[in-house]
Design a protein around this motif. Structure first.
Motif, PDB file in Angstrom:
ATOM      1  N   ILE A 240       0.612  -1.175  -0.105  1.00  0.00           N
ATOM      2  CA  ILE A 240       0.078  -0.326  -0.194  1.00  0.00           C
ATOM      3  C   ILE A 240       0.905   1.179   0.006  1.00  0.00           C
ATOM      4  O   ILE A 240       1.945   1.057   0.097  1.00  0.00           O
ATOM      5  N   HIS A 241       0.441   2.394  -0.407  1.00  0.00           N
ATOM      6  CA  HIS A 241       1.089   3.850  -0.350  1.00  0.00           C
ATOM      7  C   HIS A 241       1.430   4.001   1.218  1.00  0.00           C
ATOM      8  O   HIS A 241       0.720   4.031   2.170  1.00  0.00           O
ATOM      9  N   ALA A 242       2.837   4.434   1.355  1.00  0.00           N
ATOM     10  CA  ALA A 242       3.368   4.620   2.504  1.00  0.00           C
ATOM     11  C   ALA A 242       3.895   6.173   2.743  1.00  0.00           C
ATOM     12  O   ALA A 242       4.637   6.520   3.236  1.00  0.00           O
ATOM     13  N   ASN A 243       3.109   7.081   1.618  1.00  0.00           N
ATOM     14  CA  ASN A 243       3.596   8.390   1.381  1.00  0.00           C
ATOM     15  C   ASN A 243       2.607   9.396   1.998  1.00  0.00           C
ATOM     16  O   ASN A 243       2.902  10.638   1.910  1.00  0.00           O
ATOM     17  N   ASP A 244       1.599   9.073   2.908  1.00  0.00           N
ATOM     18  CA  ASP A 244       0.750  10.088   3.629  1.00  0.00           C
ATOM     19  C   ASP A 244       1.471  10.393   4.925  1.00  0.00           C
ATOM     20  O   ASP A 244       2.374   9.684   5.318  1.00  0.00           O
ATOM     21  N   PRO A 245       0.977  11.538   5.573  1.00  0.00           N
ATOM     22  CA  PRO A 245       1.975  12.084   6.527  1.00  0.00           C
ATOM     23  C   PRO A 245       1.992  11.365   7.874  1.00  0.00           C
ATOM     24  O   PRO A 245       2.805  11.207   8.448  1.00  0.00           O
ATOM     25  N   THR A 246       0.827  10.462   8.042  1.00  0.00           N
ATOM     26  CA  THR A 246       1.088   9.225   9.478  1.00  0.00           C
ATOM     27  C   THR A 246       1.987   8.248   8.984  1.00  0.00           C
ATOM     28  O   THR A 246       2.885   8.079  10.006  1.00  0.00           O
ATOM     29  N   MET A 247       2.089   7.824   7.834  1.00  0.00           N
ATOM     30  CA  MET A 247       3.066   6.868   7.661  1.00  0.00           C
ATOM     31  C   MET A 247       4.562   6.989   7.690  1.00  0.00           C
ATOM     32  O   MET A 247       5.451   6.575   8.231  1.00  0.00           O
ATOM     33  N   LYS A 248       4.607   8.348   7.089  1.00  0.00           N
ATOM     34  CA  LYS A 248       6.002   9.076   6.748  1.00  0.00           C
ATOM     35  C   LYS A 248       6.459   9.427   8.388  1.00  0.00           C
ATOM     36  O   LYS A 248       7.594   9.109   8.614  1.00  0.00           O
ATOM     37  N   GLN A 249       5.610   9.912   9.130  1.00  0.00           N
ATOM     38  CA  GLN A 249       6.080  10.329  10.486  1.00  0.00           C
ATOM     39  C   GLN A 249       6.435   9.030  11.393  1.00  0.00           C
ATOM     40  O   GLN A 249       7.410   8.844  11.974  1.00  0.00           O
ATOM     41  N   LEU A 250       5.710   7.863  11.299  1.00  0.00           N
ATOM     42  CA  LEU A 250       5.868   6.716  11.837  1.00  0.00           C
ATOM     43  C   LEU A 250       7.105   5.978  11.331  1.00  0.00           C
ATOM     44  O   LEU A 250       7.972   5.623  12.317  1.00  0.00           O
ATOM     45  N   ILE A 251       7.514   5.946  10.127  1.00  0.00           N
ATOM     46  CA  ILE A 251       8.719   5.717   9.737  1.00  0.00           C
ATOM     47  C   ILE A 251       9.999   6.355  10.295  1.00  0.00           C
ATOM     48  O   ILE A 251      11.008   5.939  10.705  1.00  0.00           O
ATOM     49  N   ARG A 252       9.777   7.658  10.388  1.00  0.00           N
ATOM     50  CA  ARG A 252      10.883   8.519  10.991  1.00  0.00           C
ATOM     51  C   ARG A 252      10.920   8.123  12.360  1.00  0.00           C
ATOM     52  O   ARG A 252      12.231   7.889  13.091  1.00  0.00           O
ATOM     53  N   ILE A 253       9.859   7.897  13.296  1.00  0.00           N
ATOM     54  CA  ILE A 253      10.296   7.720  14.550  1.00  0.00           C
ATOM     55  C   ILE A 253      10.774   6.144  14.910  1.00  0.00           C
ATOM     56  O   ILE A 253      11.668   6.060  15.593  1.00  0.00           O
ATOM     57  N   VAL A 254      10.300   5.319  14.055  1.00  0.00           N
ATOM     58  CA  VAL A 254      10.814   3.846  14.124  1.00  0.00           C
ATOM     59  C   VAL A 254      12.370   4.164  13.726  1.00  0.00           C
ATOM     60  O   VAL A 254      13.170   3.542  14.372  1.00  0.00           O
ATOM     61  N   GLU A 255      12.729   4.573  12.640  1.00  0.00           N
ATOM     62  CA  GLU A 255      14.068   4.708  12.318  1.00  0.00           C
ATOM     63  C   GLU A 255      14.923   5.569  13.306  1.00  0.00           C
ATOM     64  O   GLU A 255      16.247   5.130  13.598  1.00  0.00           O
ATOM     65  N   GLN A 256      14.512   6.562  13.921  1.00  0.00           N
ATOM     66  CA  GLN A 256      14.986   7.354  15.091  1.00  0.00           C
ATOM     67  C   GLN A 256      15.132   6.250  16.021  1.00  0.00           C
ATOM     68  O   GLN A 256      16.334   6.282  16.932  1.00  0.00           O
ATOM     69  N   ILE A 257      14.479   5.680  16.735  1.00  0.00           N
ATOM     70  CA  ILE A 257      14.340   4.864  17.849  1.00  0.00           C
ATOM     71  C   ILE A 257      15.473   3.491  17.611  1.00  0.00           C
ATOM     72  O   ILE A 257      16.005   3.377  18.419  1.00  0.00           O
TER      73      ILE A 257
END
Length: 214
Positions: free
Chosen positions: A66-83
């Protein structure tokens, strides 16, 4: 930070004229281990790829990218990668759960719709609950189901209570930005673009605080 190769996958089911999104996860690399999970309100306006959309309308069910380019998905990706900044390259899955699985855009409107369907016996919340055993497989859970709340939203409040019962029974560590004086948690990706970086920093800090003593 440059995003690593990450893909989103989901299972969609057509129920009459409604679309439900059931299992959803973000995938890094080949691993199937859990990198964490989150519990949000509903799938919002999640979009399928064109091929999946065709399958869904033809068969009533579709699983795939599915598309992962909506704001929520993008933010979750950032959070997981930072953690998980110490574990590069990342490999594993981040699971997305929802209080209800109806795909519907606006928060308040989607809740009213969910309440009406539940009241009429046309929606069964138990379909969206993760089992205690499944919750035990996650290293942590981010709660961000939003802070909209009304006493009349009986089914939504029941869903929150049942989720919290299961989360506590599983022992999975959970965190989120709690609204003062309530048991509700702000969404990880605020609507205002300017607020997203602030929320990102708050959530990463909350995670670090939670796990610093372990």
């Amino acid at each position: 930070m440059a995003h690593q190769n990450v893909q989103a996958f989901g299972t969609f089911v057509k129920v009459g004229d409604r679309i439900h999104r059931n299992e959803t996860y973000l995938q890094w690399g080949e691993g199937t281990n859990s990198l964490g999970a989150c519990l949000l309100l509903n799938p919002g306006s999640a979009r399928l790829t064109k091929d999946l959309d065709t399958v869904l309308h033809a068969t009533g069910r579709a699983t795939g990218p599915i598309h992962a380019n909506d704001p929520t998905m993008k933010q979750l990706i950032r959070i997981v990668e930072q953690i998980h900044t110490d574990h590069q390259p990342l490999s594993g899955r981040f699971h997305l759960y929802n209080l209800f699985q109806l795909r519907h855009g606006q928060n308040v409107e989607s809740i009213k719709y969910f309440e009406e369907l539940s009241r009429l016996g046309m929606y069964d919340s138990s379909d969206s609950f993760a089992s205690v055993e499944e919750l035990k497989t996650h290293p942590w859970l981010l709660i961000g189901w939003g802070v909209e709340n009304r006493k009349s939203w009986l089914h939504l409040n029941q869903a929150k209570q049942e989720w919290m019962r299961r989360i506590k029974a599983s022992g999975v560590p959970f965190f989120g930005k709690e609204k003062q004086g309530t048991t509700d948690y702000y969404h990880p990706s605020p609507q205002r673009v300017a607020d997203r970086n602030v929320r990102f920093g708050e959530l990463v800090e909350l995670h670090q605080t939670k796990f610093r003593g372990n």
